[in-house]
Design a protein around this motif. Sequence first.
Motif, short mmCIF file in Angstrom:
data_model
loop_
_atom_site.label_atom_id
_atom_site.label_comp_id
_atom_site.label_asym_id
_atom_site.label_seq_id
_atom_site.Cartn_x
_atom_site.Cartn_y
_atom_site.Cartn_z
N LEU A 68 6.15 12.67 -2.15
CA LEU A 68 5.77 11.74 -1.08
C LEU A 68 4.37 11.21 -1.35
CD1 LEU A 68 6.18 10.51 1.80
CD2 LEU A 68 5.36 12.66 2.72
N GLY A 69 4.25 9.90 -1.46
CA GLY A 69 2.96 9.27 -1.72
C GLY A 69 2.73 8.13 -0.75
N PHE A 70 1.73 7.31 -1.06
CA PHE A 70 1.27 6.28 -0.13
C PHE A 70 1.16 4.95 -0.87
CE2 PHE A 70 -2.27 4.17 2.20
CZ PHE A 70 -1.70 4.17 3.46
N GLY A 71 1.79 3.90 -0.34
CA GLY A 71 1.78 2.58 -0.98
C GLY A 71 0.84 1.62 -0.26
N VAL A 72 0.26 0.68 -1.01
CA VAL A 72 -0.72 -0.22 -0.38
C VAL A 72 -0.44 -1.71 -0.62
CG1 VAL A 72 -2.61 1.45 -0.25
CG2 VAL A 72 -2.33 0.10 -2.34
N TRP A 73 0.84 -2.05 -0.83
CA TRP A 73 1.19 -3.48 -0.96
C TRP A 73 0.84 -4.22 0.34
CZ3 TRP A 73 6.45 -5.93 0.24
CH2 TRP A 73 6.47 -7.27 -0.19
N GLN A 74 0.33 -5.43 0.20
CA GLN A 74 0.01 -6.31 1.33
C GLN A 74 -1.18 -5.81 2.17
OE1 GLN A 74 4.00 -6.58 3.09
NE2 GLN A 74 4.08 -8.70 2.43
N VAL A 75 -1.95 -4.90 1.60
CA VAL A 75 -3.16 -4.44 2.30
C VAL A 75 -4.35 -5.05 1.56
CG1 VAL A 75 -4.47 -2.45 3.11
CG2 VAL A 75 -1.98 -2.25 2.78
N PRO A 76 -5.18 -5.82 2.25
CA PRO A 76 -6.35 -6.42 1.58
C PRO A 76 -7.28 -5.33 1.05
CG PRO A 76 -6.09 -7.28 3.82
CD PRO A 76 -5.10 -6.17 3.67
N ASP A 77 -8.13 -5.71 0.10
CA ASP A 77 -8.94 -4.72 -0.62
C ASP A 77 -9.74 -3.80 0.32
OD1 ASP A 77 -9.62 -3.83 -3.31
OD2 ASP A 77 -11.65 -4.44 -2.80
N ASP A 78 -10.42 -4.38 1.31
CA ASP A 78 -11.21 -3.56 2.24
C ASP A 78 -10.34 -2.62 3.05
OD1 ASP A 78 -13.65 -4.37 1.64
OD2 ASP A 78 -13.95 -5.67 3.42
N GLY A 79 -9.21 -3.19 3.50
CA GLY A 79 -8.26 -2.40 4.30
C GLY A 79 -7.67 -1.27 3.47
N ALA A 80 -7.47 -1.53 2.18
CA ALA A 80 -6.92 -0.49 1.31
C ALA A 80 -7.89 0.67 1.20
CB ALA A 80 -6.60 -1.06 -0.07
N ARG A 81 -9.17 0.32 1.14
CA ARG A 81 -10.18 1.38 1.06
C ARG A 81 -10.07 2.30 2.28
NH1 ARG A 81 -16.58 -0.04 0.42
NH2 ARG A 81 -17.38 2.07 0.32
N GLY B 65 16.39 13.31 -3.51
CA GLY B 65 15.59 13.56 -4.72
C GLY B 65 14.68 12.39 -5.08
N ASN B 66 14.63 11.38 -4.22
CA ASN B 66 13.77 10.22 -4.51
C ASN B 66 12.30 10.57 -4.30
OD1 ASN B 66 16.16 8.78 -4.67
ND2 ASN B 66 16.01 7.98 -2.58
N VAL B 67 11.44 9.93 -5.10
CA VAL B 67 10.02 9.90 -4.80
C VAL B 67 9.84 8.74 -3.82
CG1 VAL B 67 7.71 9.49 -5.78
CG2 VAL B 67 9.44 10.76 -7.10
N VAL B 68 9.02 8.92 -2.77
CA VAL B 68 8.85 7.85 -1.76
C VAL B 68 7.38 7.51 -1.57
CG1 VAL B 68 10.81 7.89 -0.22
CG2 VAL B 68 9.07 9.66 0.00
N ILE B 69 7.13 6.24 -1.29
CA ILE B 69 5.75 5.78 -1.10
C ILE B 69 5.65 4.85 0.10
CG2 ILE B 69 4.83 6.09 -3.43
CD1 ILE B 69 5.80 3.18 -4.04
N PRO B 70 5.91 5.38 1.33
CA PRO B 70 5.83 4.52 2.51
C PRO B 70 4.42 3.96 2.69
CG PRO B 70 5.81 6.83 3.16
CD PRO B 70 6.09 6.80 1.67
N LYS B 71 4.36 2.80 3.33
CA LYS B 71 3.08 2.14 3.58
C LYS B 71 2.85 1.99 5.07
CE LYS B 71 1.24 -2.00 4.79
NZ LYS B 71 1.73 -3.08 5.66
N SER B 72 1.63 2.23 5.50
CA SER B 72 1.19 1.87 6.84
C SER B 72 -0.32 1.80 6.81
CB SER B 72 1.64 2.92 7.87
OG SER B 72 1.10 2.58 9.14
N VAL B 73 -0.89 1.00 7.69
CA VAL B 73 -2.36 1.00 7.81
C VAL B 73 -2.76 1.62 9.15
CG1 VAL B 73 -2.76 -0.96 6.27
CG2 VAL B 73 -2.35 -1.38 8.71
N THR B 74 -1.77 2.08 9.92
CA THR B 74 -2.03 2.65 11.24
C THR B 74 -2.15 4.17 11.11
OG1 THR B 74 -0.59 0.91 12.08
CG2 THR B 74 -1.12 2.71 13.60
N PRO B 75 -3.32 4.74 11.45
CA PRO B 75 -3.51 6.18 11.23
C PRO B 75 -2.38 7.05 11.78
CG PRO B 75 -5.61 5.17 11.73
CD PRO B 75 -4.57 4.10 11.89
N ALA B 76 -1.90 6.76 12.99
CA ALA B 76 -0.85 7.62 13.56
C ALA B 76 0.42 7.58 12.70
CB ALA B 76 -0.53 7.18 14.99
N ARG B 77 0.75 6.39 12.17
CA ARG B 77 1.95 6.27 11.32
C ARG B 77 1.73 6.89 9.95
NH1 ARG B 77 3.88 0.05 12.55
NH2 ARG B 77 4.86 0.47 14.57
N ILE B 78 0.50 6.77 9.44
CA ILE B 78 0.19 7.40 8.15
C ILE B 78 0.45 8.90 8.26
CG2 ILE B 78 -1.71 7.96 6.55
CD1 ILE B 78 -2.89 5.16 7.16
#
Length: 272
Positions: free
Chosen positions: A17-30, A224-237
């Motif tokens: 389980l990992g974390f994806g950052v597509w569609q997150v602007p550079d500052d937001g990704a940080r 058995g999949n590796v997953v990389i869900p994305k969210s920028v909302t702390p509660a969802r992360i």
Amino acid sequence: MTVPNVKLNNGTSIPQLGFGVWQVPDDGARDAVAEALRVGYRSIDTAKVYENEAGTGRAIAESGLSRDEVFLTTKLWNSDQGFDETLRAFDGSLERLGTDYVDLYLIHWPVPEYDRFVDTFKAFQRIRDEGRAKAIGVSNFRVEDLRRVIDETGETPAVNQIELHPGLPQDELRAFHAEHGIATEAWSPLGQGESLKDPAITEIAAAHGVTPAQAILRWHLQLGNVVIPKSVTPARIAENFDAFGFALTADEVARITAISGDRIGPNPAEFN
Ligand code: NAD
């Protein structure tokens, strides 16, 4: 929470389980990557084309974790395919990420019309041999593209990162991956939020007292999949990281796999 690892064909392991950052602007990704690392994620998925490699790298550097505690993936963009072009593009990614290696480097799309992905993978092999990418793989490759890489380079990609969610379970590719020891990594694992509303999902989630996102992530993990869900909302992360305290029955897994749907993203046969 201990996230299981999936062993790759080069001997290294990727957190399932990992974390994806597509569609997150550079500052937001940080900010989002900082939050994900704080919650406990140890795998981050970015790409040159996301234009947030710098913010992602900064968050890792500022996290207080040592570099080897984080599994970092980035991807080569389509217009950079070709042997020399790939070597140049990789240097640019490392510079933006502020690191001297990545854990996984992926060819973002096959772009069959260019017919350059075999040469591109040969450049990936050089980068890996130099120790600058620990593992090398592909993304959005079809069975025929995977066969060409295997036949023409003698090497099997460690990972194929593909669109995979309850509406698109990718049975054929998952079977091919299993046969060849390729790890399946699911992008848009939540169907970009669409799969969360499916009645089968909400029913199964309620039966376990979990959220729809957690039920879908659990389905991926049990397949058995590796997953990389994305969210920028702390509660969802945090919510998306908490998919381990329960198990779906075989019937529930089958019911989710049987949900019908379609691709959300482009068709890899045509996309350039
Ligand atoms: P996703 O399936 O992870 O869905 C993300 C969206 O779902 C969020 O924007 C939000 O709207 C919603 N969401 C997330 N968590 C939620 C929750 N707990 N409750 C309710 N809603 C929630 O979609 P994605 O971002 O497209 O895919 C994940 C990652 O996969 C990307 O960030 C990227 O790293 C990777 N990716 C790769 C490719 C590729 O071509 N290789 C393509 C697309 C995405």
